[in-house]
Every structure is written in C-alpha cells, then in structure tokens.
Enzyme design. Structure first.
Site, PDB file in Angstrom:
ATOM      1  CD  GLU A  13       8.641   3.156  10.380  1.00 10.13           C
ATOM      2  OE1 GLU A  13       9.756   3.323   9.852  1.00 10.13           O
ATOM      3  OE2 GLU A  13       8.173   2.035  10.650  1.00 10.13           O
ATOM      4  CB  SER A  38      -0.163  -4.198  -6.588  1.00  9.72           C
ATOM      5  OG  SER A  38      -0.429  -2.928  -6.049  1.00  9.72           O
ATOM      6  NE  ARG A  86      -2.167   9.111  20.837  1.00 11.21           N
ATOM      7  CZ  ARG A  86      -1.231   9.154  19.867  1.00 11.21           C
ATOM      8  NH1 ARG A  86      -1.082  10.238  19.133  1.00 11.21           N
ATOM      9  NH2 ARG A  86      -0.467   8.119  19.627  1.00 11.21           N
ATOM     10  CE  LYS A  88      -0.049   2.261  -4.286  1.00 11.38           C
ATOM     11  NZ  LYS A  88       1.144   1.809  -5.032  1.00 11.38           N
ATOM     12  CG  HIS A 121       4.241  11.430   7.034  1.00  9.09           C
ATOM     13  ND1 HIS A 121       2.957  11.360   7.497  1.00  9.09           N
ATOM     14  CD2 HIS A 121       4.177  11.099   5.724  1.00  9.09           C
ATOM     15  CE1 HIS A 121       2.154  11.024   6.506  1.00  9.09           C
ATOM     16  NE2 HIS A 121       2.864  10.871   5.422  1.00  9.09           N
ATOM     17  CB  SER A 165      18.209  -4.807  11.522  1.00  7.07           C
ATOM     18  OG  SER A 165      17.402  -5.702  10.807  1.00  7.07           O
ATOM     19  CB  SER A 166      15.882  -0.888   8.849  1.00 10.41           C
ATOM     20  OG  SER A 166      14.839  -1.407   9.617  1.00 10.41           O
ATOM     21  CE1 TYR A 191       1.573   7.079   2.424  1.00 11.62           C
ATOM     22  CE2 TYR A 191       2.664   8.705   3.806  1.00 11.62           C
ATOM     23  CZ  TYR A 191       1.553   8.274   3.120  1.00 11.62           C
ATOM     24  OH  TYR A 191       0.418   9.035   3.130  1.00 11.62           O
ATOM     25  CB  THR A 232      -3.425   7.760  -1.827  1.00 16.68           C
ATOM     26  OG1 THR A 232      -2.220   8.252  -1.236  1.00 16.68           O
ATOM     27  CG2 THR A 232      -3.897   6.556  -1.044  1.00 16.68           C
ATOM     28  CD1 TRP A 249       3.742   6.042  18.825  1.00 15.69           C
ATOM     29  CD2 TRP A 249       5.481   5.484  17.526  1.00 15.69           C
ATOM     30  NE1 TRP A 249       3.531   6.566  17.571  1.00 15.69           N
ATOM     31  CE2 TRP A 249       4.573   6.241  16.757  1.00 15.69           C
ATOM     32  CE3 TRP A 249       6.652   5.010  16.912  1.00 15.69           C
ATOM     33  CZ2 TRP A 249       4.816   6.544  15.412  1.00 15.69           C
ATOM     34  CZ3 TRP A 249       6.884   5.331  15.574  1.00 15.69           C
ATOM     35  CH2 TRP A 249       5.973   6.086  14.842  1.00 15.69           C
ATOM     36  CG  HIS A 300       0.802  15.769   8.703  1.00 13.90           C
ATOM     37  ND1 HIS A 300       0.663  15.250   7.454  1.00 13.90           N
ATOM     38  CD2 HIS A 300       1.360  14.786   9.444  1.00 13.90           C
ATOM     39  CE1 HIS A 300       1.114  13.998   7.439  1.00 13.90           C
ATOM     40  NE2 HIS A 300       1.536  13.699   8.650  1.00 13.90           N
ATOM     41  CG  HIS A 301       2.705  13.632  12.585  1.00 12.08           C
ATOM     42  ND1 HIS A 301       1.966  12.510  12.849  1.00 12.08           N
ATOM     43  CD2 HIS A 301       3.162  13.494  11.313  1.00 12.08           C
ATOM     44  CE1 HIS A 301       2.000  11.712  11.795  1.00 12.08           C
ATOM     45  NE2 HIS A 301       2.700  12.285  10.850  1.00 12.08           N
ATOM     46  CG  ASP A 311      19.922 -16.153  -1.367  1.00 11.06           C
ATOM     47  OD1 ASP A 311      19.571 -15.118  -0.751  1.00 11.06           O
ATOM     48  OD2 ASP A 311      19.929 -17.276  -0.830  1.00 11.06           O
ATOM     49  CG  HIS A 316       0.471  -1.655  21.616  1.00 11.42           C
ATOM     50  ND1 HIS A 316       0.143  -2.884  21.080  1.00 11.42           N
ATOM     51  CD2 HIS A 316      -0.236  -0.742  20.904  1.00 11.42           C
ATOM     52  CE1 HIS A 316      -0.720  -2.708  20.093  1.00 11.42           C
ATOM     53  NE2 HIS A 316      -0.968  -1.429  19.953  1.00 11.42           N
TER      54      HIS A 316
HETATM   55 CU   CU1 Z   1       2.231  11.882   8.975  1.00 13.97          CU
END
Ligand code: CU1
Length: 527
Positions: free
Chosen positions: A256, A269, A451, A332, A254, A170-171, A258, A329, A143, A303-304, A107, A78
């Site tokens: 990722e 925006s 979890r 923004k 991390h 691809s990315s 963002y 942040t 994940w 921090h993870h 293009d 998931h």
């Molecule tokens: Cu993070």
C-alpha cells in the site's frame, strides 16, 4: 459550484444532461478525474482538520481539547481518511485525466465502470466520517486496526470495515480499468516502452492494488466475523492468533505504501524533464526499477512487526529484504538527478514541488532504512520517529507530488494559468511548515515519546509545541492552494497552447482520436 467543477473541452449537446445529473451519470474520463480530485481535496480538508485537533491537543502536556478515546479515534480516522480518501483518490484522479490523453485513447476502457468506481467513494467517506458520531464514538484502534482491540471496539468499527470493503471494490474496478486502457487502447505505434512514465507507474500500481486490496478485505472480514459471528481467527482464547492479523494486514500494508508512492514517482518523472528541458534519463531502467520495487514490496511486510517475538532468522530476512529496496529506489533517484544534471533548469511551482519531493522523500527513505535495522527498530518501534518517517514519505512524498501535478497540469485541464507568484508562496509555506511540523518528531521519537498518546511527559513539551505550530502553518497554507485553484478556474489568464513547451507528457494528444462521445452514447469499442 458548477463554474468551479466545469471542465473545458465540452461542447453543448442537446441531449446532454446538465447539473447534478451530468456528474452522477458521466462516463467521461475528464469529468470523473475532476470529481476524484475535488473529492480528494475535500477529504484532505477533513483529515487535515482531524490532524489539527490532534496537534492542538499535543501543543502542551495534559488533556485539553479531546478526551483520550476521542484522541485515539481521531488518529485512526485521520490515517484512514488521508490514505484512502485523500491520497489514493488524488492519484486516481490524475490517472483518469492523464492516461487516456497520454496514450492517445478516447477515454478509459470501461467508462461506465469508471463512473461506478468514483461514486462508490462518497458513501465510504460518509461511513468513515459518521463513525465519529455513532454511539460509542469512533473506534480508536489505529489505522492498522490490530486485534484484540478491534474485536472489542464500538460499532464505529463495523462502519469502518464496511467503508474499507467499498473502497476496495472501487480500487479494484479502477485498477482493471487502468490496466485494460493502457494495454489495449494505446495509439497506433505506441509500444509499451514508449508510454509516458506516469502511465507505467500506474500500470504497476494497478497490479499492486489488484493483488493486495482483497487481502485487506480478508483481514477486515475476519475481524468482522470475530466480532459478530463467533469465529476466533485473531482470538488466542479460541485457538486463533492476533499476530496472524498483523501478517495479513502488512501483506497489504507495505505494498500500500508503494501504491501511494509509485504514481507519485510517475508524476515526478514527468515534471523534472519538463523543467530541465531534457528527456527523462534512463527511461528503461526507470520502468524496471519501478517494477522491482513493486515485486520487492510483497516480500518485506514483517519489518512492521519486528517486536512481536519472531525468530531472529525471520528478523534478519525481513531486514535484508527491506534494505534491498534501496537499490531500485536509488536507481530512480539517480535518474531524476541525472535528468536535471546540466539541464536548462527553471524553477516554476511544479518543479519546486518536484525538487521538494526529491529532497524530503529521500530523507523519508533514509529514515526507513534506519527503521529497517532490527536492533534500532526495537528501540524506535511505536515512537514518534516512525510518525516522522512515514509523514516524510506520505506528505513530503506523495502529497508534494500531487501538488506538483496540480500546478503542472492545471493549465491543460482548465485552459487557464495559475498565479505563479502565489504558487511559489504555497510551495515555500508548505515546505517550511512541513519541516517545522515533522522534523522535530524525529527527535521526539529518539527521546522515546510513544505515538498515539494524547498526553506526554513534560520533557517532550518544546518539540511538541514546535511541531504543533508547524502543523497549523502547513494546514493554513493549504487554504492558499484552494484559493489559487479557484482563482485559476474563475479568472486565470488563458494558458499557452503548449504550456511548459509541450513537455507535459501529453505530446500524443495531437493524434487523431474519435469524436468525443457523451454519457448516453455507446462507449468506445476496445481494439
Ligand atoms: Cu513497510
């Protein structure tokens, strides 16, 4: 199906391929954007079905619908499918549709590579989906794919690693395309500080992708060699270190977050100024705030992992660095609110999703600050509080932004207008059921529910029941989205020439552009 996939603005051409050949060989950014968006929606349904099986299992305590191994595999895939299959391709789809039009380019810079970027996705998706059905079932490793579990996981793990390699390729190609397009193919006179905000957010995101996708590829490749080639990168018995994996993974992981959030910021925006009938407040500060968020995102990864046993000094550093991200942040959010302030506001569906984003993403940001505080995180680590937090960021953040983008630009893409009444219904159903599903998970986490478990103690029963009802409501509301989009394409009323008063960031499209070209012709030349 071809009626659904058809995009306007193409003129019949004698040598132009039709049917499946058209979609396989297309180098047109609009075709490729359309394919990205339908692919993303398909994966959103697949990942959503997995979520609903998870929430059905968790409706009451005990084991009902799936066994624990399958449950763990479902939470894993998931997550992987929603992140890599649904959300990221959705924003690449928007990038393909919008960036050339917003900067007045004919293009993308490398149209053939663009085709390859897309067509790498279906095989990767197939690997992620078939992982559920190969011997041993899916790999229930989460994940984040931490060792030592990944070293012992069944062969589905190898399919998953290969899928990640393909998705990374691809990315990376997509990022090279976006950066080159925006840097080299802007309309004459359009300096970098005049491009629409969505383009800026994608340029910044593309640099993040280029920096961290190889890091993820490295992490899973080391896992692969640990599994099959006798290395011990993450195996303590062989002199390795399982915590090393966590450092490498979150150095990708991390940023990722963002990679997903920054293009969503770009969409917001564009939407808020259109429905406030005012230009975006603080464009320059928005660009610099976004760039600062991107730079800071490389400096906060641990921090993870506050609970792995790192020195207090490291905990302090990562705590303060994480809290620092609240500053750009905040800039923004301030700019978005200031854009709406004293504007002549109206609340069509895209604006509702943008405001829903603003409100709920801010909650997700605040719970992120809560989790950044080490003594609190030690309590909340691996609880449902974390699950609630990142679903506020991913679903109410990125997904609501994507929904807003679909309603905002659908008239431009299809030439037809969606049903405003149904769009608003889709928003309110999504908004209410999202909160029913995820707000209570904060309480579950604070009460100590871990979890990634298929069963739980009876004191968690009520909140889980509420959460599952919310999840089913949210899931069913997305059937309405599909209905609205198909109905728009099939029988929508013609959109106005300048829908949303032309404030959708496409104001440069009136500039003369070279004649459209087709798959088998020479792609446009770089300036
Ligand atoms: Cu993070």
């Amino acid at each position: 199906m071809s009626a659904v996939l058809d995009t306007p603005g193409h003129h019949e051409h004698a040598d132009r391929p039709t049917g499946i050949t058209r979609w396989l060989t297309t180098t047109n950014h609009k075709d490729i954007g359309t394919m990205y968006l339908w692919f993303s929606f398909t994966m959103f349904i697949v990942g959503g079905i997995m979520a609903l099986i998870i929430r059905t299992e968790l409706f009451t305590p005990g084991i009902q619908v799936v066994d624990p191994d399958r449950f763990n595999a479902l939470t894993t895939y998931h997550g992987l499918i929603m992140v890599f299959g649904a959300i990221m391709p959705a924003f690449v789809g928007f990038a393909n549709w919008l960036i050339p039009m917003q900067i007045g380019a004919p293009d993308m810079a490398f149209p053939r590579m663009n085709n390859l970027s897309f067509w790498l996705l279906p095989p990767a998706a197939l690997l992620l989906i078939t992982a559920q059905f190969v011997p041993g079932g899916g790999a229930g490793v989460g994940w984040t794919m931490y060792p030592p579990l990944t070293v012992q996981a069944p062969m589905a793990m190898d399919l998953t690693i290969f899928a990640i390699h393909i998705l990374g390729m691809s990315s990376i190609m997509g990022s090279i395309n976006i950066i080159t397009t925006v840097f080299n193919m802007r309309a004459p006179g359009m300096g970098m500080m005049r491009i629409p905000m969505f383009c800026w957010t994608w340029v910044i995101t593309a640099f993040l992708l280029l920096a961290v996708m190889p890091v993820l590829a490295g992490a899973v490749t080391m896992t692969l060699t640990d599994r099959h080639f006798g290395t011990s990168f993450f195996n303590a018995a062989g002199g390795g270190d399982p915590v090393l994996y966590q450092h490498v993974f979150w150095f990708f992981g991390h940023p990722e977050v963002y990679i997903i959030a920054i293009p969503a910021f770009g969409v917001i925006s564009q939407i808020i100024p259109a429905f406030a009938r005012k230009p975006l407040f603080g464009y320059t500060s928005m660009v610099y705030a976004t760039a600062s968020i991107a730079v800071l995102s490389f400096l906060v990864w641990a921090h993870h992992m506050f609970t792995v046993g790192m020195p207090v000094e490291a905990q302090l550093y990562f705590m303060y660095a994480t809290v620092l991200i609240a500053v750009p942040t905040g800039v923004k959010v301030f700019n978005w609110v200031a854009t709406a302030w004293r504007g002549s506001l109206s609340f069509e569906t895209p604006m509702l999703f943008a405001l829903g984003f603003l409100f709920l993403f801010t909650i997700g940001g605040f719970t992120g600050l809560v989790l950044a505080i080490v003594p609190i995180d030690v309590q909340l680590h691996d609880t449902y509080y974390v699950v609630a937090h990142f679903h506020y960021v991913m679903v109410a953040g990125a997904l609501f932004s994507a929904f807003g983008a679909i309603y905002f630009w659908l008239p431009k893409w299809t030439g037809k207008m969606y049903d405003e009444r149904l769009g608003k219904l889709h928003f309110w159903l999504s908004f209410i059921f999202f909160n029913v599903a995820f707000f209570v998970q904060h309480f579950l986490g604070l009460a100590g529910m871990p979890r990634r478990i298929p069963d739980y103690a009876p004191q968690f029963a009520e909140f889980n029941m509420i959460s599952s009802i919310g999840a089913w409501g949210f899931g069913l509301a997305q059937v309405l989205l599909l209905y609205i989009v198909v109905k728009t394409i099939r029988s929508g009323k013609p959109a106005e020439q300048r829908q949303w008063d032309g404030a959708d960031g496409l104001e440069w499209t009136h500039l003369p552009t070279p004649a459209p070209y087709h798959s088998f012709e020479t792609p446009p030349v770089l300036k």
